[in-house]
Write a protein that holds these residues in place. Structure first.
Motif, PDB file in Angstrom:
ATOM      1  N   CYS A   7      12.185  15.619 -16.459  1.00  0.00           N
ATOM      2  CA  CYS A   7      11.033  16.517 -16.349  1.00  0.00           C
ATOM      3  C   CYS A   7      10.729  16.678 -14.869  1.00  0.00           C
ATOM      4  N   VAL A  14      13.659  13.368 -20.889  1.00  0.00           N
ATOM      5  CA  VAL A  14      13.272  13.990 -22.161  1.00  0.00           C
ATOM      6  C   VAL A  14      14.499  14.651 -22.776  1.00  0.00           C
ATOM      7  N   TYR A  18      14.129  20.286 -25.125  1.00  0.00           N
ATOM      8  CA  TYR A  18      12.698  20.523 -24.923  1.00  0.00           C
ATOM      9  C   TYR A  18      12.460  21.526 -23.795  1.00  0.00           C
ATOM     10  N   CYS A  21       7.482  19.267 -21.755  1.00  0.00           N
ATOM     11  CA  CYS A  21       7.587  17.800 -21.712  1.00  0.00           C
ATOM     12  C   CYS A  21       6.572  17.198 -22.689  1.00  0.00           C
ATOM     13  N   ILE A  28       9.335  22.880 -18.710  1.00  0.00           N
ATOM     14  CA  ILE A  28      10.656  22.494 -18.225  1.00  0.00           C
ATOM     15  C   ILE A  28      11.532  23.732 -18.317  1.00  0.00           C
TER      16      ILE A  28
END
Length: 197
Positions: A7, A14, A18, A21, A28
């Motif tokens: 991130c 992560v 994604y 985050c 992100i």
């Protein structure tokens, strides 16, 4: 073990899928490994078109237009549309044209979903949830005309009425359930057997 990425805000690892985050809530951005922009309909390279201080991708063959998510949001924002569009006549919904199926996203190549803009406009837009929107020739003008003629308010009014009807239905169900519970409690055999004890 799933693949991870850092991130950019909290520097924690992560899941690579994604876009927000889960630890800090920061955006992100995806890595820019996008395809060279080409028209999903006629497969011609898209040319840059500067309009309203935004750069869109235009197909010189069919007049289709690619707008990234933020560009589409700015182009269809009510304040922008009301300021720029002059209405010459009332917006009339046209019968939907049967386009040739689903088309791939200009950026990632995955098939996009189709949806009716504003739920009642009659303008079917092809949308990639991550990257943006593909509009066939003339659809941006139709969307802006729909907005300028109060179409979004009509759509919102329709949604409010639908929600109001659902709330009445839920209230009726709650009243019936409460009455049934009172009735069950009143006719409870234990209550009648042991009431004098």
């Amino acid at each position: 073990m799933p693949k991870t990425k850092k991130c950019r805000h909290c520097k924690k690892d992560v899941n690579i899928k994604y876009t927000v985050c889960p630890l800090c809530g920061g955006d992100i951005p995806e890595k820019a490994d996008s395809l060279p922009p080409e028209c999903p309909r006629c497969k011609k390279p898209l040319e840059p078109l500067i309009m309203d201080e935004d750069e869109y991708d235009l197909c010189p063959e069919c007049g289709g237009l690619w707008l990234d998510r933020l560009e589409f949001h700015r182009a269809t924002r009510e304040s922008t549309v009301y300021r720029e569009v002059t209405i010459k006549k009332e917006y009339m919904r046209e019968p939907s044209k049967d386009s040739a199926g689903y088309i791939p996203c200009v950026r990632c190549g995955k098939l996009m979903i189709r949806e009716n803009f504003g739920k009642i406009s009659g303008v079917l837009i092809d949308q990639c949830g991550k990257h943006g929107v593909w509009l066939d020739g003339g659809e941006l003008e139709k969307i802006r005309h729909f907005i300028a003629d109060g179409g979004l308010e009509k759509s919102q009014d329709r949604e409010i009425e639908k929600n109001r009807a659902k709330l009445k239905e839920i209230a009726q169900t709650v009243q019936e359930t409460a009455f049934t519970q009172r009735l069950i409690h009143f006719w409870n055999p234990k209550r009648w057997l042991f009431r004098d004890w």
